[in-house]
Scaffold this motif. Structure first.
Motif, short mmCIF file in Angstrom:
data_model
loop_
_atom_site.label_atom_id
_atom_site.label_comp_id
_atom_site.label_asym_id
_atom_site.label_seq_id
_atom_site.Cartn_x
_atom_site.Cartn_y
_atom_site.Cartn_z
N LEU A 108 4.65 -12.94 7.92
CA LEU A 108 5.14 -11.79 8.21
C LEU A 108 6.17 -11.18 7.10
O LEU A 108 6.01 -10.24 6.34
CB LEU A 108 6.01 -11.65 9.54
N VAL A 109 6.98 -12.18 6.65
CA VAL A 109 7.93 -11.99 5.44
C VAL A 109 7.12 -11.59 4.26
O VAL A 109 7.26 -10.66 3.43
CB VAL A 109 8.97 -12.90 5.34
N ASP A 110 6.06 -12.53 3.99
CA ASP A 110 5.18 -12.56 2.76
C ASP A 110 4.39 -10.98 3.01
O ASP A 110 4.66 -10.36 1.76
CB ASP A 110 4.21 -13.49 2.86
N THR A 111 3.96 -10.69 3.99
CA THR A 111 3.18 -9.44 4.06
C THR A 111 3.83 -8.19 3.79
O THR A 111 3.51 -7.29 3.24
CB THR A 111 2.28 -9.49 5.31
N LEU A 112 5.15 -8.46 4.39
CA LEU A 112 5.93 -7.09 4.41
C LEU A 112 6.53 -6.71 2.87
O LEU A 112 6.61 -5.57 2.38
CB LEU A 112 7.37 -7.27 5.14
N GLN A 113 6.71 -7.84 2.16
CA GLN A 113 7.24 -7.92 0.73
C GLN A 113 5.97 -7.16 0.05
O GLN A 113 6.15 -6.37 -0.76
CB GLN A 113 7.81 -8.99 0.24
N ASN A 114 4.91 -7.55 0.14
CA ASN A 114 3.71 -7.10 -0.43
C ASN A 114 3.47 -5.79 0.05
O ASN A 114 3.14 -4.70 -1.05
CB ASN A 114 2.50 -8.06 -0.12
N ALA A 115 3.64 -5.25 0.98
CA ALA A 115 3.23 -3.85 1.53
C ALA A 115 4.03 -2.82 0.66
O ALA A 115 3.70 -1.76 0.59
CB ALA A 115 3.71 -3.76 3.20
N MET A 116 5.40 -3.13 0.51
CA MET A 116 6.31 -2.42 -0.15
C MET A 116 6.11 -2.12 -1.74
O MET A 116 6.67 -1.50 -2.61
CB MET A 116 7.66 -2.41 0.09
N ARG A 117 5.05 -3.16 -2.27
CA ARG A 117 5.00 -3.08 -3.80
C ARG A 117 4.44 -1.54 -4.29
O ARG A 117 4.56 -1.29 -5.39
CB ARG A 117 3.81 -4.12 -4.27
N LEU A 118 3.71 -1.04 -3.28
CA LEU A 118 3.17 0.55 -3.59
C LEU A 118 4.03 1.38 -2.84
O LEU A 118 4.19 0.94 -1.71
CB LEU A 118 1.79 0.38 -3.47
N ASN A 119 4.45 2.38 -3.38
CA ASN A 119 5.13 3.30 -2.54
C ASN A 119 4.53 4.36 -1.92
O ASN A 119 3.23 4.15 -1.88
CB ASN A 119 6.62 4.04 -3.47
N LYS A 120 4.83 5.18 -1.12
CA LYS A 120 4.04 6.11 -0.53
C LYS A 120 3.23 6.84 -1.07
O LYS A 120 2.08 7.35 -0.70
CB LYS A 120 5.05 6.95 0.49
N VAL A 121 3.79 7.47 -2.23
CA VAL A 121 3.19 8.38 -3.36
C VAL A 121 1.99 7.67 -3.79
O VAL A 121 0.74 8.14 -3.95
CB VAL A 121 4.20 8.81 -4.17
N GLN A 122 2.07 6.58 -4.23
CA GLN A 122 1.09 5.71 -4.78
C GLN A 122 -0.06 5.29 -3.80
O GLN A 122 -1.20 5.48 -4.23
CB GLN A 122 1.60 4.10 -5.54
N ARG A 123 0.31 4.86 -2.50
CA ARG A 123 -0.71 4.84 -1.68
C ARG A 123 -1.71 5.97 -1.33
O ARG A 123 -2.70 5.88 -0.96
CB ARG A 123 -0.18 4.22 -0.28
N ASN A 124 -0.68 7.04 -1.31
CA ASN A 124 -1.68 8.50 -0.96
C ASN A 124 -2.43 8.74 -2.05
O ASN A 124 -3.71 9.29 -1.75
CB ASN A 124 -0.46 9.60 -0.84
N ALA A 125 -2.03 8.48 -3.51
CA ALA A 125 -2.87 8.80 -4.42
C ALA A 125 -4.07 7.88 -4.54
O ALA A 125 -5.29 8.62 -4.64
CB ALA A 125 -2.07 8.36 -5.80
N VAL A 126 -4.03 6.77 -4.04
CA VAL A 126 -5.16 6.03 -3.86
C VAL A 126 -6.26 6.43 -2.79
O VAL A 126 -7.54 6.52 -3.25
CB VAL A 126 -4.91 4.64 -3.55
N SER A 127 -5.62 6.87 -1.66
CA SER A 127 -6.49 7.37 -0.56
C SER A 127 -7.21 8.48 -1.01
O SER A 127 -8.35 8.96 -0.52
CB SER A 127 -5.83 7.44 0.63
N ASN A 128 -6.69 9.19 -1.91
CA ASN A 128 -7.23 10.70 -2.13
C ASN A 128 -7.87 10.66 -3.21
O ASN A 128 -9.04 11.62 -3.48
CB ASN A 128 -6.03 11.66 -2.48
N THR A 129 -7.98 9.58 -4.27
CA THR A 129 -8.79 9.58 -5.38
C THR A 129 -9.85 8.76 -5.22
O THR A 129 -10.72 8.59 -6.14
CB THR A 129 -7.82 9.59 -6.77
N ALA A 130 -9.92 7.75 -4.54
CA ALA A 130 -10.93 6.81 -4.45
C ALA A 130 -12.17 7.43 -4.31
O ALA A 130 -12.41 8.12 -3.31
CB ALA A 130 -10.83 5.70 -3.35
N PRO A 131 -13.52 7.06 -5.10
CA PRO A 131 -14.49 7.60 -4.85
C PRO A 131 -15.16 7.31 -3.45
O PRO A 131 -15.04 6.22 -3.13
CB PRO A 131 -15.50 7.27 -6.10
N ASP A 132 -16.10 7.98 -3.09
CA ASP A 132 -16.84 7.66 -1.84
C ASP A 132 -17.58 6.46 -1.74
O ASP A 132 -18.28 6.26 -2.94
CB ASP A 132 -17.82 8.72 -1.36
#
Length: 243
Positions: A108-132
């Motif tokens: 859990l600790v390892d996964t939580l640390q990895n989860a925050m490597r990308l902030n909310k804005v970065q994750r949103n950019a990925v979801s909106n720009t990834a090709p179909d």
């Protein structure tokens, strides 16, 4: 970090809450027992991370994750499930982790640390720009279970005999994909610079000669310098001229 726990089993939620209470910097701000309540709770509490079960009555965790991903600034999602067959479907969501029950504290600790490597804005950019049809994550089976590596966090892929290593913001991970498969799937995201290396285009800063006269790439967020083979020097120069 504010966290939301989503699981239809009260005991499972309580166990995760007790584990999180032992960690510094993390706070559970809400709970939900189904997908509909989970989406409402995300809107209400604005968590940074959602720990999300998959098999729940009514709307399952995968569909819930897809709805959360459509929010303006979605939180990171970590699936917590007793089943590993859903990992491929998890590619189509904003999941940054895949924990198998019973969840262990260090995992859990390892996964939580990895989860925050990308902030909310970065994750949103990925979801909106990834090709179909293009994956947003690379999957790997590790000692932690099924790990999802966000494409946006990857610096390069390096092949060594029959294995491919992903170098990313959270470290290095072995995967089953081949460089050829990855090159064909992500031609707009990664550039072949050597027969054994694909490099993230967004990471490339410059090409320089080393003391041995070989060309190397200087990357933006890591000290590792991939070697550029002679046959790929021209394509790298062309790319740099357009950056």
């Amino acid at each position: 970090m504010h966290m939301l726990i989503v699981d239809d089993e009260p005991l499972a939620r309580q166990r995760l809450i007790r584990m999180i209470e032992q960690l510094d910097g993390y706070e559970v701000v809400g709970e939900a027992s189904n997908g509909v309540d989970a989406v409402a709770a995300v809107d209400k509490f604005d968590p940074d991370i959602v720990l999300l079960d998959i098999r729940m009555p009514g709307e399952d965790g995968l569909e819930t994750a897809r709805k959360i991903a459509q929010l303006p600034e979605p939180p990171a999602i970590i699936f917590c499930t007793a089943y590993d067959e859903y990992a491929l479907e998890a590619f189509q969501t904003l999941a940054v982790g895949y924990l198998l029950k019973p969840v262990q504290q260090q995992q859990l600790v390892d996964t939580l640390q990895n989860a925050m490597r990308l902030n909310k804005v970065q994750r949103n950019a990925v979801s909106n720009t990834a090709p179909d049809g293009q994956r947003q994550h690379i999957t790997a089976k590790t000692r932690k279970g099924m790990e999802l590596i966000p494409i946006a966090s990857i610096q390069c892929f390096i092949a060594d005999q029959k294995y491919v290593t992903v170098r990313h913001s959270a470290g290095e991970t072995l995967i089953d994909d081949t460089l050829k498969e990855l090159e064909q799937e992500f031609p707009d995201r990664f550039l072949r610079v050597h027969r054994n290396a694909l490099v993230s285009i967004s990471e490339i800063e410059a090409m320089e000669r080393n003391n041995s006269g070989q060309f190397e790439l200087r990357l933006k967020s890591v000290d590792y310098r991939p070697v550029v083979s002679r046959r790929h020097v021209s394509s790298v120069r062309e790319l740099l001229s357009r950056l």
